[in-house]
Design an enzyme around this catalytic site. Structure first.
Site, PDB file in Angstrom:
ATOM      1  N   ALA B  16      30.742  47.841  39.049  1.00  0.00           N
ATOM      2  CA  ALA B  16      29.386  47.284  39.155  1.00  0.00           C
ATOM      3  C   ALA B  16      28.343  48.319  38.734  1.00  0.00           C
ATOM      4  CB  ALA B  16      29.122  46.806  40.583  1.00  0.00           C
ATOM      5  N   SER B  36      26.047  43.561  49.461  1.00  0.00           N
ATOM      6  CA  SER B  36      27.263  44.218  49.935  1.00  0.00           C
ATOM      7  C   SER B  36      27.384  43.913  51.415  1.00  0.00           C
ATOM      8  CB  SER B  36      27.166  45.731  49.723  1.00  0.00           C
ATOM      9  OG  SER B  36      28.244  46.390  50.360  1.00  0.00           O
ATOM     10  N   HIS B  79      37.781  37.231  44.139  1.00  0.00           N
ATOM     11  CA  HIS B  79      37.058  36.653  42.995  1.00  0.00           C
ATOM     12  C   HIS B  79      36.889  35.138  43.128  1.00  0.00           C
ATOM     13  CE1 HIS B  79      37.962  40.247  40.090  1.00  0.00           C
ATOM     14  NE2 HIS B  79      37.149  40.551  41.073  1.00  0.00           N
ATOM     15  N   LYS B  97      37.358  40.128  35.805  1.00  0.00           N
ATOM     16  CA  LYS B  97      38.741  39.677  35.624  1.00  0.00           C
ATOM     17  C   LYS B  97      39.662  40.383  36.617  1.00  0.00           C
ATOM     18  CE  LYS B  97      38.975  43.107  32.191  1.00  0.00           C
ATOM     19  NZ  LYS B  97      38.109  43.776  33.157  1.00  0.00           N
ATOM     20  N   ARG B 165      43.333  49.388  46.034  1.00  0.00           N
ATOM     21  CA  ARG B 165      43.501  48.055  45.462  1.00  0.00           C
ATOM     22  C   ARG B 165      44.548  48.043  44.349  1.00  0.00           C
ATOM     23  NH1 ARG B 165      41.802  47.333  40.623  1.00  0.00           N
ATOM     24  NH2 ARG B 165      40.488  48.909  39.685  1.00  0.00           N
TER      25      ARG B 165
END
Lengths: 327, 327
Positions: B16, B36, B79, B97, B165
């Protein structure tokens, strides 16, 4: 056995010429006789490479009592038949790769050689080339840590000719058995027999694989090998081994490497190698040494390795749906 | 719609930041608000990138009537949920994505966007980068003839952290969905939906793919794609397209290429590209242009492409036996 090993060659083609040329570089090796079904070809070849004898049939060659060992350099599909002919007539054999069209043929040759106490080896020249031996040693010594990914390709644009041995199925055509066996050999040398093989090919109009892509997976070892061969396009023909501590690269043409790079700690070390000949002298030297030592197998490339190689090739062919009439 | 497009961002992470930086390069685009779950992070981010508003919840952001479009930059697994939240509150969406964890989620988002007449696009930045656009144009114009082999990798050595992640399955970890989708995207762009997909992966202790190797086969077209991704080792991250007339190479890092080589007729032509920002400005420009034109989909990267991409990713995951709880 005499101190000089007398060689015979079956089928004087392109690769036999390089072989005969390199044979001159090997001590205790003498090219004695050539056999071709076309006696004129045999005569010419014998003259060019200084062989004393030439024959218009393979049968005559294998009955020549002075021939110690025969190099079988005919097209793939005849390797089994011609190697068997030699073994059954008491000749030691160095057979061009692939030694058979499948693992069954290779195992049968191994059985006959063992039974008759004769030397038999698949002519996997890469295995004996000093640069490759050095590469294998570097990897074994942990220079790049634990192997994680193996990447190797072999591709060239072959002239499209449905009658050529590259594309003709009757002659054992297809990229896998011709050049794809190099990447397969590399994966087996570095990681052994894969737990899983996935493969996919472009099967052309002649029914053989024109491009073959393979993934060898070793879940226990945490290694994956991405391998490919092609007759359709020129690919880099490089081999890259990625390890936990670095990467080692055999530059093109990696199957007879002259340049090896080690990428580690942010820098590149390059090793360069010179070859006095085409690179076949090392496998010839191995055969001569084995015969002089009375061995029936190479310790560096024993028949178990050939069997493993051909079992892997069989598994790849099962994946891509490619069968030859010998299967 | 006003002539300036007001952007909101969900989840101010690493990507971001680059996005917000590049957004300044785009005319008619204004970064209005950041959300956030940690309001301090939102405040800091807003201050750093000159956004007027910040929120401590995503709900507040999607209820801000002045926000036109939201860039969803949360971890993969969120997402779908966050894009849906935006769409259901009347916001256009650019979603990082992978837009969903599987094709079903992507199709559901596409359905909702269509129903509500809202813009939706997966943030496949590569698709809009001028160097990649040029590459695609060269290939489409037949510069290298008919494509025969596609080779693309994406690999870097990720810090091994079971909570990150990259490796954590609960966060949608695994190399395929993080970076493997680039090679998959490339094959789809160049050759479309594959007839056959074979894949094999190293599944690590956290249950996700640490290395993923894929073969896409197009027998009718005579094309094969050798694709791979890895979190274990740094691979070249290059893309090579081999055609009947030549080869085109996107040098590392090929997913945002700055150098393209065309190998043809024995010589190499090199194209170089400069990027004013990180490369995200082009996808941002696309969204802004679409919104100003009243479009609900990008013509260059429509939802059908995202669906095709995720169907291919689903097929790869079926091959490697990787399931997420969303499947």
């Amino acid at each position: 056995m005499n101190k000089v090993i007398n060689w015979g060659i079956i089928a004087p083609g392109r690769i036999a010429r390089k072989f005969a040329s390199d044979l001159k570089l090997v001590e205790n090796a003498n090219l004695l006789a050539i056999a071709s079904r076309d006696i004129d070809k045999a005569r010419e070849f014998a003259k060019e490479f200084g062989a004393d004898r030439f024959y218009g049939s393979y049968e005559e060659l294998v009955h020549d009592p002075d021939v110690d060992v025969v190099y079988v350099a005919s097209p793939h599909v005849f390797h089994f038949e011609h190697s068997l002919l030699c073994l059954e007539n008491g000749k030691h054999v160095l057979c061009e790769k692939p030694m058979g069209m499948n693992a069954r043929q290779v195992m049968e040759l191994a059985r006959v050689a063992d039974q008759r106490n004769l030397f038999l080896m698949e002519a996997f020249w890469t295995n004996f080339i000093p640069s490759f031996v050095k590469f294998r040693e570097l990897v074994a010594n942990g220079v790049i840590g634990d192997i994680k990914v193996i990447q190797a390709d072999f591709g060239f644009k072959a002239n499209y000719d449905i009658n050529a041995r590259t594309f003709n199925k009757e002659l054992g055509g297809g990229s896998l058995l011709d050049i794809g066996l190099y990447p397969v050999f590399l994966a087996l040398e570095l990681a052994g027999e894969p737990d899983q093989i996935k493969a996919s090919a472009i099967i052309g109009s002649t029914g053989v694989d024109e491009t073959c892509s393979m993934i060898f997976n070793y879940p226990e070892k945490g290694i994956v090998a991405n391998l490919s061969s092609s007759f359709l396009v020129s690919t880099p023909t490089e081999a890259l081994i990625y390890g936990t501590l670095g990467t080692i690269k055999m530059h093109a043409q990696w199957h007879a490497p002259t340049r090896i790079s080690i990428f580690k700690d942010g820098k590149e070390d390059v090793l360069k190698f010179d070859e006095p000949g085409f690179g076949y002298e090392h496998e010839i030297q191995e055969v001569v040494s084995c015969l002089l030592d009375g061995l029936t197998e190479s310790k560096s490339f024993p028949l178990t390795k050939s069997i493993l190689l051909h079992q892997a090739l069989d598994r790849v062919r099962a994946e891509i749906g490619l069968r030859y009439k010998y299967d």
